[in-house]
Enzyme design. Structure first.
Site, PDB file in Angstrom:
ATOM      1  N   THR A  82       0.840  -1.209   0.000  1.00 15.84           N
ATOM      2  CA  THR A  82       0.000   0.000   0.000  1.00 15.84           C
ATOM      3  C   THR A  82       0.871   1.254   0.000  1.00 15.84           C
ATOM      4  O   THR A  82       0.650   2.186  -0.778  1.00 15.84           O
ATOM      5  CB  THR A  82      -0.899   0.008   1.253  1.00 15.84           C
TER       6      THR A  82
ATOM      7  N   GLY B  70     -13.988  11.931   8.035  1.00 13.46           N
ATOM      8  CA  GLY B  70     -12.886  11.575   8.928  1.00 13.46           C
ATOM      9  C   GLY B  70     -11.750  12.574   8.847  1.00 13.46           C
ATOM     10  O   GLY B  70     -11.137  12.724   7.791  1.00 13.46           O
TER      11      GLY B  70
ATOM     12  N   GLY C 235      -7.578  11.772   5.706  1.00 12.79           N
ATOM     13  CA  GLY C 235      -8.563  12.797   5.355  1.00 12.79           C
ATOM     14  C   GLY C 235      -7.924  14.171   5.229  1.00 12.79           C
ATOM     15  O   GLY C 235      -8.217  14.917   4.282  1.00 12.79           O
TER      16      GLY C 235
ATOM     17  N   GLU D  78      -4.546  14.910   4.895  1.00 13.05           N
ATOM     18  CA  GLU D  78      -3.511  14.988   3.856  1.00 13.05           C
ATOM     19  C   GLU D  78      -4.167  15.127   2.478  1.00 13.05           C
ATOM     20  O   GLU D  78      -3.850  16.049   1.715  1.00 13.05           O
ATOM     21  CB  GLU D  78      -2.613  13.741   3.884  1.00 13.05           C
TER      22      GLU D  78
ATOM     23  N   ASP E 118       0.729  -3.770  10.021  1.00 10.17           N
ATOM     24  CA  ASP E 118      -0.681  -3.389  10.208  1.00 10.17           C
ATOM     25  C   ASP E 118      -1.584  -4.562  10.604  1.00 10.17           C
ATOM     26  O   ASP E 118      -2.691  -4.334  11.074  1.00 10.17           O
ATOM     27  CB  ASP E 118      -1.247  -2.777   8.911  1.00 10.17           C
TER      28      ASP E 118
ATOM     29  N   LEU F 108       1.467   2.290  10.942  1.00 10.71           N
ATOM     30  CA  LEU F 108       2.451   3.198  10.352  1.00 10.71           C
ATOM     31  C   LEU F 108       3.523   2.390   9.645  1.00 10.71           C
ATOM     32  O   LEU F 108       3.990   1.371  10.174  1.00 10.71           O
ATOM     33  CB  LEU F 108       3.117   4.044  11.449  1.00 10.71           C
ATOM     34  N   ALA F 109       3.911   2.853   8.461  1.00 10.40           N
ATOM     35  CA  ALA F 109       4.905   2.131   7.670  1.00 10.40           C
ATOM     36  C   ALA F 109       6.192   1.913   8.468  1.00 10.40           C
ATOM     37  O   ALA F 109       6.758   0.817   8.454  1.00 10.40           O
ATOM     38  CB  ALA F 109       5.207   2.920   6.394  1.00 10.40           C
TER      39      ALA F 109
ATOM     40  N   HIS G 225      22.922  27.776  12.360  1.00 14.65           N
ATOM     41  CA  HIS G 225      22.063  28.928  12.116  1.00 14.65           C
ATOM     42  C   HIS G 225      22.213  29.351  10.654  1.00 14.65           C
ATOM     43  O   HIS G 225      23.342  29.421  10.165  1.00 14.65           O
ATOM     44  CB  HIS G 225      22.479  30.086  13.029  1.00 14.65           C
TER      45      HIS G 225
HETATM   46  P1  NAD Z   1      -7.656   7.676  11.336  1.00 16.70           P
HETATM   47  O1  NAD Z   1      -7.969   6.656  12.371  1.00 16.70           O
HETATM   48  O2  NAD Z   1      -6.388   8.445  11.403  1.00 16.70           O
HETATM   49  O3  NAD Z   1      -8.863   8.749  11.261  1.00 16.70           O
HETATM   50  C1  NAD Z   1     -10.192   8.373  11.044  1.00 16.70           C
HETATM   51  C2  NAD Z   1     -11.109   9.487  11.519  1.00 16.70           C
HETATM   52  O4  NAD Z   1     -12.438   9.201  11.090  1.00 16.70           O
HETATM   53  C3  NAD Z   1     -11.145   9.619  13.022  1.00 16.70           C
HETATM   54  O5  NAD Z   1     -10.870  10.955  13.370  1.00 16.70           O
HETATM   55  C4  NAD Z   1     -12.566   9.196  13.387  1.00 16.70           C
HETATM   56  O6  NAD Z   1     -13.064   9.852  14.547  1.00 16.70           O
HETATM   57  C5  NAD Z   1     -13.342   9.591  12.126  1.00 16.70           C
HETATM   58  N1  NAD Z   1     -14.639   8.905  11.951  1.00 16.70           N
HETATM   59  C6  NAD Z   1     -14.899   7.590  12.148  1.00 16.70           C
HETATM   60  N2  NAD Z   1     -16.216   7.343  11.913  1.00 16.70           N
HETATM   61  C7  NAD Z   1     -16.813   8.513  11.538  1.00 16.70           C
HETATM   62  C8  NAD Z   1     -18.148   8.909  11.157  1.00 16.70           C
HETATM   63  N3  NAD Z   1     -19.168   8.046  11.119  1.00 16.70           N
HETATM   64  N4  NAD Z   1     -18.374  10.210  10.829  1.00 16.70           N
HETATM   65  C9  NAD Z   1     -17.349  11.099  10.873  1.00 16.70           C
HETATM   66  N5  NAD Z   1     -16.088  10.787  11.224  1.00 16.70           N
HETATM   67  C10 NAD Z   1     -15.797   9.502  11.553  1.00 16.70           C
HETATM   68  O7  NAD Z   1      -7.786   6.887   9.947  1.00 16.70           O
HETATM   69  P2  NAD Z   1      -7.290   7.251   8.472  1.00 16.70           P
HETATM   70  O8  NAD Z   1      -7.005   8.695   8.326  1.00 16.70           O
HETATM   71  O9  NAD Z   1      -8.292   6.595   7.582  1.00 16.70           O
HETATM   72  O10 NAD Z   1      -5.914   6.475   8.377  1.00 16.70           O
HETATM   73  C11 NAD Z   1      -5.877   5.050   8.497  1.00 16.70           C
HETATM   74  C12 NAD Z   1      -4.570   4.572   9.075  1.00 16.70           C
HETATM   75  O11 NAD Z   1      -3.521   4.815   8.151  1.00 16.70           O
HETATM   76  C13 NAD Z   1      -4.223   5.294  10.356  1.00 16.70           C
HETATM   77  O12 NAD Z   1      -3.763   4.332  11.277  1.00 16.70           O
HETATM   78  C14 NAD Z   1      -3.129   6.227   9.950  1.00 16.70           C
HETATM   79  O13 NAD Z   1      -2.202   6.450  11.003  1.00 16.70           O
HETATM   80  C15 NAD Z   1      -2.466   5.503   8.776  1.00 16.70           C
HETATM   81  N6  NAD Z   1      -1.885   6.497   7.873  1.00 16.70           N
HETATM   82  C16 NAD Z   1      -0.786   7.180   8.276  1.00 16.70           C
HETATM   83  C17 NAD Z   1      -0.251   8.165   7.464  1.00 16.70           C
HETATM   84  C18 NAD Z   1       0.955   8.918   7.937  1.00 16.70           C
HETATM   85  O14 NAD Z   1       1.673   8.417   8.790  1.00 16.70           O
HETATM   86  N7  NAD Z   1       1.201  10.140   7.447  1.00 16.70           N
HETATM   87  C19 NAD Z   1      -0.850   8.484   6.256  1.00 16.70           C
HETATM   88  C20 NAD Z   1      -1.976   7.776   5.878  1.00 16.70           C
HETATM   89  C21 NAD Z   1      -2.485   6.783   6.692  1.00 16.70           C
END
Ligand code: NAD
Length: 462
Positions: free
Chosen positions: A41, A176, A181, A183, A309, A316-317, A441
């Site tokens: 992924t 979400g 969401g 990014e 995962d 997290l990767a 600096h």
């Molecule tokens: P997330 O768990 O980070 O966020 C999901 C959000 O959706 C939460 O805030 C939650 O409260 C909300 N939500 C859930 N049900 C809802 C509803 N019915 N209505 C409205 N809001 C609702 O999940 P994600 O952003 O999908 O990411 C998935 C996984 O992938 C995470 O574990 C994340 O850490 C990982 N990821 C990490 C990175 C990174 O490290 N930069 C990037 C992409 C994904």
């Protein structure tokens, strides 16, 4: 029937890193991957392609908002979406080919196809069965939607569909306000879409330091993201030419609907174990459907291990990579170990958000006496020169010993700056150790030093 010391199932950051480390430690290794390209992924439809789009859309934002101030005249560029997608695909290709090269270099066999485990010691891929002393499951995760919401990857999409839309939508709804969401929401907002983010909780980015989350939200608002918190999404439906989303505001139960060209469902991910044959093996799962392991990544079945995962912990990767190296070392008879207290988390928006260790909330909950050292990027010369002075560095230390317990950064290159603090934490350092270290600096990293100084006699530039 080929015979291996280790067969790793899945070639994402957990799997490919594990395979490479196993091979480096002298184990005969194969890795099973069913996708056309290696990297899972992260490299194909996650971390890497999203970073390409974040980078490109940030350049546009700079051109629109800051070029003129710097004396760079001319019209801001327009978006050639097809070219932007092809740039993203090129980045994916370079990275996935890179893993293929590393496999060849380390003499790792890529077993092409989707694997299953008929019994401990055997891995079936297509019509062939291979023998393995040890099997490591690193099959990753998949997006988890909400009940009743059907993903078509065209109008109602997960991050996978959002990385390959046929055009930039005029209106986008993101369900979400987590990492994905925000990014991807900020990518499309910068490209001109009207983006509304609906979040169930009262705060964005659950688990992040409350003060950071608040400031981050107002910066995103300034960038045009409309964020509605306390919004429980009830349904999302693809109509002929657009989609309709219904949600209830939790504070008063009032019902609302919104429409958009595209709806991104970013409500979390779940372990991906389809087709592995875990039921027949009797392999134990946790209540949340993750593969249960002991501290050495051993599952309930002898000879089968799991990382990344598919097991507990943050998805997290880099956490998966570290587990991949640790399990490889364990299989080679060494003492592999992951320090879960020092795993950074980064959100790659602009500005970035980065965190490691304890938050103020978790410290309060545990009753530990702590001090806060904070420094705003407004006091950092380099950040001011680069129009990047929004945000701050916050370091949390033990009130008595000054030992660093956690750090939270909202600001430019936060995802890189956090590692100075990670290294310090691995060495059990005090804030004073960072404060007494000379920092070049002018760099953003001076803000980290100033926050460390703020834990003691005070920062210089505020
Ligand atoms: P997330 O768990 O980070 O966020 C999901 C959000 O959706 C939460 O805030 C939650 O409260 C909300 N939500 C859930 N049900 C809802 C509803 N019915 N209505 C409205 N809001 C609702 O999940 P994600 O952003 O999908 O990411 C998935 C996984 O992938 C995470 O574990 C994340 O850490 C990982 N990821 C990490 C990175 C990174 O490290 N930069 C990037 C992409 C994904």
């Amino acid at each position: 029937m080929a015979s291996y010391d280790v067969i790793v199932i899945g070639s994402g950051p957990g799997g490919y890193v594990c395979a490479i480390r196993c091979a480096q430690l002298g184990l005969k290794t194969a890795c099973v991957e069913g996708r056309e390209t290696l990297g899972g992924t992260c490299l194909n439809v996650g971390c890497i392609p999203s970073k390409a789009l974040l980078h490109a859309s940030h350049q546009l934002h700079e051109a629109q908002h800051n070029f003129e101030k710097m004396g760079l005249k001319g019209k801001p560029p327009s978006v050639d979406w097809a070219q932007m997608l092809s740039y993203k695909d090129d980045v994916i290709g370079q990275n996935t080919k890179g893993i293929e090269f590393l496999f060849k270099k380390n003499k790792i066999d890529w077993l092409k196809g989707w694997g299953s485990i008929p019994e401990a010691g055997l891995v079936k891929v297509g019509d062939e069965t291979h023998k393995a002393k040890h099997i490591v499951i690193a099959s990753g995760s998949e997006a988890s939607s909400l009940p009743g919401i059907e993903i078509d990857e065209k109008t109602i999409v997960t991050s996978t569909g959002a990385l390959a839309l046929p055009k930039v939508p005029k209106k986008m709804i993101v369900i979400g306000a987590g990492v994905i969401g925000l990014e991807l929401g900020s990518v499309y907002a910068r490209l001109g879409a009207e983006v509304t983010v609906l979040e169930y909780l009262d705060q964005i980015t659950p688990g992040i330091d409350t003060e950071v989350a608040r400031s981050f939200r107002s910066l995103l608002k300034r960038q045009g993201l409309d964020i509605v918190t306390g919004a429980a999404v009830q349904s999302a439906e693809a109509l002929k030419t657009k989609a309709k989303v219904a949600y209830k505001l939790r504070k008063d139960d009032s019902e609302h609907t919104l429409d958009a060209d595209v709806v991104l469902v970013a409500t979390g991910r779940k372990p991906f174990t389809d087709g592995l044959g875990l039921d027949a093996l009797g392999l134990q799962l946790t209540k949340r459907g993750q593969i249960a392991t002991d501290a050495h990544y051993k599952t309930s079945v002898d000879g089968i291990y799991a990382i990344g995962d598919v097991i507990e912990g943050p998805m997290l990767a880099h956490k998966a990579e570290d587990e991949g190296m640790a399990v490889a070392e364990i299989l080679a008879g060494q003492a592999g170990h992951v320090n879960y207290g020092v795993i950074p988390g980064v959100i790659y928006t602009h500005p970035e958000v980065a965190a490691v260790g304890q938050t103020e909330d978790s410290l309060k909950e545990s009753g530990r006496a702590y001090k806060v050292g904070k420094f705003s990027f407004m006091g950092n010369g380099r950040a001011k020169a680069n129009f990047a002075a929004d945000g701050f560095v916050k370091i949390l230390v033990d009130a008595e010993t000054d030992r660093i317990l956690g750090a939270h950064i909202l600001g430019p290159s936060a995802g890189d700056l956090i590692h100075e603090i990670c290294v310090a934490m691995e060495f059990g350092a005090a804030a004073e150790d960072i404060a007494r270290t000379c920092h070049a600096h002018p760099t953003y990293s001076e803000a980290v030093r100033e926050a460390a100084l703020a834990c003691g006699d005070g920062p210089i530039h505020s």
